[in-house]
Design an enzyme around this catalytic site. Structure first.
Site, short mmCIF file in Angstrom:
data_model
loop_
_atom_site.label_atom_id
_atom_site.label_comp_id
_atom_site.label_asym_id
_atom_site.label_seq_id
_atom_site.Cartn_x
_atom_site.Cartn_y
_atom_site.Cartn_z
N LYS A 15 63.96 -77.02 -14.48
CA LYS A 15 65.33 -76.51 -14.80
C LYS A 15 65.21 -75.58 -16.13
O LYS A 15 66.05 -74.54 -16.35
CB LYS A 15 66.08 -77.69 -15.34
CG LYS A 15 66.36 -78.54 -14.13
CD LYS A 15 67.44 -79.91 -14.56
CE LYS A 15 66.92 -80.46 -15.73
NZ LYS A 15 65.55 -81.53 -15.48
N LYS A 32 72.33 -76.63 -24.12
CA LYS A 32 71.79 -77.86 -23.53
C LYS A 32 72.83 -78.95 -24.00
O LYS A 32 72.58 -79.24 -25.24
CB LYS A 32 70.42 -77.97 -24.06
CG LYS A 32 69.78 -79.29 -23.56
CD LYS A 32 69.14 -79.29 -22.23
CE LYS A 32 68.26 -80.70 -22.06
NZ LYS A 32 67.82 -80.68 -20.61
N ASP A 43 64.45 -78.12 -25.18
CA ASP A 43 64.59 -77.22 -24.09
C ASP A 43 65.23 -75.84 -24.69
O ASP A 43 64.95 -74.65 -24.20
CB ASP A 43 65.59 -77.84 -23.03
CG ASP A 43 64.85 -78.73 -22.13
OD1 ASP A 43 63.41 -78.97 -22.46
OD2 ASP A 43 65.52 -79.17 -21.28
N ALA A 101 70.57 -82.92 -17.80
CA ALA A 101 69.36 -83.61 -18.00
C ALA A 101 69.00 -84.34 -16.99
O ALA A 101 69.79 -84.95 -16.22
CB ALA A 101 69.55 -84.67 -19.27
N GLY A 102 67.68 -84.07 -16.50
CA GLY A 102 67.14 -84.85 -15.29
C GLY A 102 68.10 -84.56 -14.22
O GLY A 102 67.95 -83.15 -13.84
N PRO A 183 57.81 -67.73 -8.42
CA PRO A 183 56.49 -68.49 -8.16
C PRO A 183 56.11 -69.22 -9.28
O PRO A 183 56.81 -69.18 -10.28
CB PRO A 183 55.77 -67.03 -8.26
CG PRO A 183 56.49 -66.03 -8.97
CD PRO A 183 58.26 -66.71 -8.73
#
Ligand SMILES: Nc1ncnc2c1ncn2[C@@H]1O[C@H](COP(=O)(O)OP(=O)(O)O)[C@@H](O)[C@H]1O
Ligand SMILES: [Mg+2]
Length: 212
Positions: A15, A32, A43, A101-102, A183
């Site tokens: 993410k 975030k 993050d 988150a998650g 990628p």
């Protein structure tokens, strides 16, 4: 476009990397809202480094919790209650890439889940999926959870070595639009992200405005 909400089929699916790519591709800011885990780079710090953003394009997290756990548990350990009402989209002239988150059903407190934050913010959702075995199931489950709550889905980003069978299964069974296939980067740094934003621009559905 006010922005997008980046969620994933799991934790550590990419993410934050996808957020850095989107920030560059959409010329967006990053936010975030709830950061659980403060050891090492957060993050926000990763995105600032990878997307080479000036500090004013990273909006402060509303909750910064020490433990690298589900937000509800990280908050409980600090005697904090995550209040959805405090989680308003920051004001900006640019679109905002908000990173959850998650995954989609991660709890924020005893009542609310990440999907409730998505519903509150009202941003179209970008679902990040990994490319390894098991991803079809995780992706279809996540899509069901989003649809059950009528959350707007912008599309899925497949992160990792391209796998055509996975992509087709997600498109067909998940009826999902694939925004991009990113990628695996050998060297994950600013130039990789800048190059990825140029080579793999998000395939935004018609009607989505992208800044010039
Ligand atoms: N496309 C990619 N190429 C190389 N490394 C990646 C890629 N996507 C994710 N990673 C690495 O995988 C780990 C988890 O990615 P991250 O973006 O932090 O996941 P999440 O935000 O979902 O927890 C990080 O170490 C990140 O650098
Ligand atoms: Mg992350």
């Amino acid at each position: 476009m006010r922005g997008v909400f980046v969620t994933g089929t799991d934790t550590a699916v990419g993410k934050t990397v996808v957020s850095a790519w989107l920030v560059r591709a959409l010329e967006a800011d990053y936010w975030k809202p709830v950061q659980a885990g403060l050891e090492g780079e957060t993050d926000s710090e990763v995105v600032r480094r990878l997307a080479a953003l000036p500090p004013e394009r990273i909006h402060a997290s509303a909750y910064r919790l020490k433990a690298p756990l589900s937000p509800h548990e990280a908050a409980r350990r600090e005697g904090v209650r995550i209040d959805l009402a405090r989680l308003d989209l920051p004001v900006s002239s640019r679109p905002i890439v908000a990173e959850g988150a998650g995954g989609v059903l991660v709890p924020l407190d005893a009542d609310a889940l990440i999907v409730d934050l998505m519903a509150r913010l009202g941003l179209p959702v970008v679902l990040v999926a990994r490319c390894t075995l098991g991803t079809i199931n995780h992706t279809l489950l996540s899509l069901e959870a989003l649809r059950a709550r009528r959350l707007p889905l912008l599309g899925v980003v497949l992160n990792g070595p391209p796998n055509e069978a996975n992509r087709k299964a997600i498109e067909t069974h998940g009826r999902a639009h694939i925004l991009a296939e990113l990628p695996r980067f050998d060297a994950l740094d600013e130039s990789a992200i800048v190059e990825a934003a140029r080579r793999f621009p998000p395939r935004l559905p018609a009607g989505c405005e992208v800044p010039a």
